[in-house]
Scaffold this active site. Structure first.
Site, PDB file in Angstrom:
ATOM      1  N   CYS A  42       0.818  -1.211   0.000  1.00  0.00           N
ATOM      2  CA  CYS A  42       0.000   0.000   0.000  1.00  0.00           C
ATOM      3  C   CYS A  42       0.857   1.270   0.000  1.00  0.00           C
ATOM      4  O   CYS A  42       0.366   2.359  -0.298  1.00  0.00           O
ATOM      5  CB  CYS A  42      -0.930   0.014   1.209  1.00  0.00           C
ATOM      6  SG  CYS A  42      -2.179  -1.298   1.188  1.00  0.00           S
ATOM      7  N   ASP A 277      -6.561 -12.068  -0.453  1.00  0.00           N
ATOM      8  CA  ASP A 277      -7.150 -11.641  -1.729  1.00  0.00           C
ATOM      9  C   ASP A 277      -7.659 -12.810  -2.562  1.00  0.00           C
ATOM     10  O   ASP A 277      -8.537 -12.636  -3.422  1.00  0.00           O
ATOM     11  CB  ASP A 277      -6.114 -10.892  -2.570  1.00  0.00           C
ATOM     12  CG  ASP A 277      -5.782  -9.512  -2.020  1.00  0.00           C
ATOM     13  OD1 ASP A 277      -6.269  -9.178  -0.924  1.00  0.00           O
ATOM     14  OD2 ASP A 277      -5.032  -8.781  -2.688  1.00  0.00           O
TER      15      ASP A 277
END
Length: 547
Positions: A42, A277
């Site tokens: 991120c 994910d």
């Protein structure tokens, strides 16, 4: 017991370290295909601009330190090529050497992979990159340092928006290209429009409803017939679960290849679990399986699957998908379902838009905050919320995320006791105000009409009244076909209004027009309040405003 974990970033490493904290006797092996584990993906866009200056800050933990502190055998640059559930074995390749590894329990945390669109010339282009890991950002930085002057970002989701911001801050001319009709697909169009305005005001060229047809000679040919020069191209059109190996092993998958797991992360294969994910989770509002590829759920799932394997009773309760992104000085946050998702699920809902302030309006430094809340029109059950503003959007969406997961209704929001002092909030917080407005709708004290319905309503005979002052109209512009009657003189003009036509009232944000709605309803008129009023309509349709 030997536990092998495939994938060493958020979910995988959270599982590994939690397992060690619960057991000193368990053998833990982590395999990752990349050269780095436990890195902050991120953070990657912010390294492009130099906001994060030190590359070493991108790496949270090294294999050596994980070995020293946790006695975890971390093996980077190791690609798992096959899984044999019957033999409890997997095949991995490292340094050109193939090896078979036995396991008692296997945790799959392979994450997701950047989706590559079908674009002519892409395979031979030398200036096209994705932004998913440290090698990606190293290649991009090498290109930037090679005197790149123009960039194009394809895809206006969170990664695309962050890439655009940081490339622009680096002083590079940037174009953002999005195939959809608005940026940030997790937001609704009128809310995303506020972020679009912020983005273009910082010099970014934004192209919506546009696809890249061809890449050649550092130039993009677009579907609108134009071309864009780009020394550097970043593809950010989304991700898909990295589950090819799992599928080849016969492990059950669902939507877009996501691994199907039960509420304790067990896959269809014995002793194989999956998190992050790559898995599908239950959407708490619809009850359907969906993908929520976010860092926070992945970390939580990694911890929980370790607890499950070690005999603790943990269950994945599902998720609602809470996210936030910044574009320059503006933040956009969302939780729960958006309009498109509600429509696709066939869920009937009511919508309210609130315009407030980040803190008390009379205290210096406050900035506008736009808040949207969607809820059941009969029960008031909260379905979703979005907020856009330069400050405190995160605070309001975090509160509403908790409210949704706690199954609160719109009528519960006025009861929330939120911290208040002038530098921090308002005595009537926007979340409380959303509750008051929603309660008025549930109880029939107010009826609203949405920004994308009002033009058709006027064409079909509705009478639109704008109760702002003439100075506001002159300064900000007029709604098309609206009759201006300032609120304070509305009662003096009741006899002039048509009793045989539905009325729609609007102001700047919806607060004064609600007062107008009550005046008119008390006099027997059929009237609706334009939800979000001028601010929401003008954000969605700036080209329709009359000056």
């Amino acid at each position: 017991m030997r536990i092998v974990i495939v994938g060493g970033v958020a979910g995988g490493m959270s599982a590994a370290t939690r397992l060690r904290r619960l057991s000193e006797d368990t053998e833990i092996i982590v395999l990752d295909k990349g050269p780095y584990v436990s890195f902050a993906n991120c953070a990657l866009p912010y390294y492009l601009s130099g906001t994060i200056k030190d590359r070493d800050q991108l790496v949270v933990e090294s294999p050596e330190h994980l070995k020293q502190r946790f006695r975890i055998d971390v093996r980077p640059n190791t690609q798992v090529t096959a899984i044999d559930p019957d033999k409890h074995q997997l095949t991995a390749v490292a340094g050109g050497e193939e090896a078979t590894i036995d396991y008692d329990r296997l945790i799959l945390a392979p994450g997701s992979t950047a989706t590559i669109p079908d674009i002519k010339g892409l395979e031979t282009a030398d200036n096209v990159f994705t932004l998913r890991n440290i090698p990606d950002v190293d290649r991009i930085m090498a290109s930037l340092n090679h005197d790149a002057k123009t960039t194009a970002v394809v895809g206006a989701g969170s990664v695309g928006i962050e890439a655009v911001e940081n490339l622009t801050k680096r002083g590079i001319e940037t174009t953002l290209i999005e195939a959809g009709d608005h940026i940030l697909p997790f937001m609704d169009e009128e809310m995303a429009a506020l972020v679009s305005r912020e983005t273009t005001q910082h010099g970014v060229t934004l192209k919506l409803n546009t696809r890249v047809d061809e890449i050649a000679n550092h130039q993009l040919k677009l579907s609108d017939g134009t071309t864009v020069d780009a020394d550097l191209v970043i593809l950010a059109v989304g991700v898909h679960p990295n589950t090819d190996t799992a599928q080849q092993a016969g492990i059950k998958t669902g939507q877009r290849g996501g691994i199907v797991v039960d509420d304790q992360y067990r896959t269809s294969a014995p002793d194989i679990y999956a998190v992050g994910d790559a898995i599908l989770v239950k959407q708490l509002i619809t009850g359907k399986l969906t993908s929520i590829p976010l860092a926070s759920p992945a970390n939580r799932q990694g911890r929980q699957v370790a607890d499950v394997i070690m005999g603790l009773n943990r269950r994945n309760r599902g998720g609602i998908g809470t996210a936030i992104v910044r574009s320059f000085d503006m933040a956009a946050a969302s939780t729960g379902l958006n309009r498109r998702q509600l429509d696709e699920a066939g869920i009937a809902y009511q919508t309210i838009h609130i315009t407030g302030q980040s803190h008390a309006a009379y205290y210096p430094g406050g900035t506008p905050l736009s808040l949207k809340v969607m809820f059941d029109a009969k029960t008031g059950q909260l379905y979703g919320a979005q907020a856009v503003g330069k400050a405190s959007a995160d605070k309001r969406i975090d509160v509403l995320s908790v409210a949704i997961k706690a199954k609160m209704s719109i009528s519960d929001l006025p009861e929330l006791e939120l911290s208040y002092a002038p530098p921090f909030g308002s005595a009537k917080d926007p979340v409380n105000m959303a509750g008051y407005a929603g309660e008025n709708l549930l109880e029939g004290l107010s009826d609203n009409i949405q920004f994308d319905q009002v033009d058709d309503a006027v064409r079909n005979g509705a009478y639109l009244i704008d109760v702002r002052s003439p100075k506001e109209l002159q300064r900000d512009g007029r709604l098309p076909d609206a009759v201006n009657i300032p609120l304070d003189s509305l009662r003096d003009h009741l006899d002039e209004l048509p009793k045989n036509r539905p009325l729609i009232v609007s102001c700047r944000s919806g607060q004064r027009s609600y007062i107008a709605e009550r005046i008119l309803k008390n006099d027997g008129f059929d009237v609706k309040n334009l939800d979000g009023a001028f601010l929401t309509y003008s954000a969605a349709y700036p080209e329709r405003i009359q000056h």
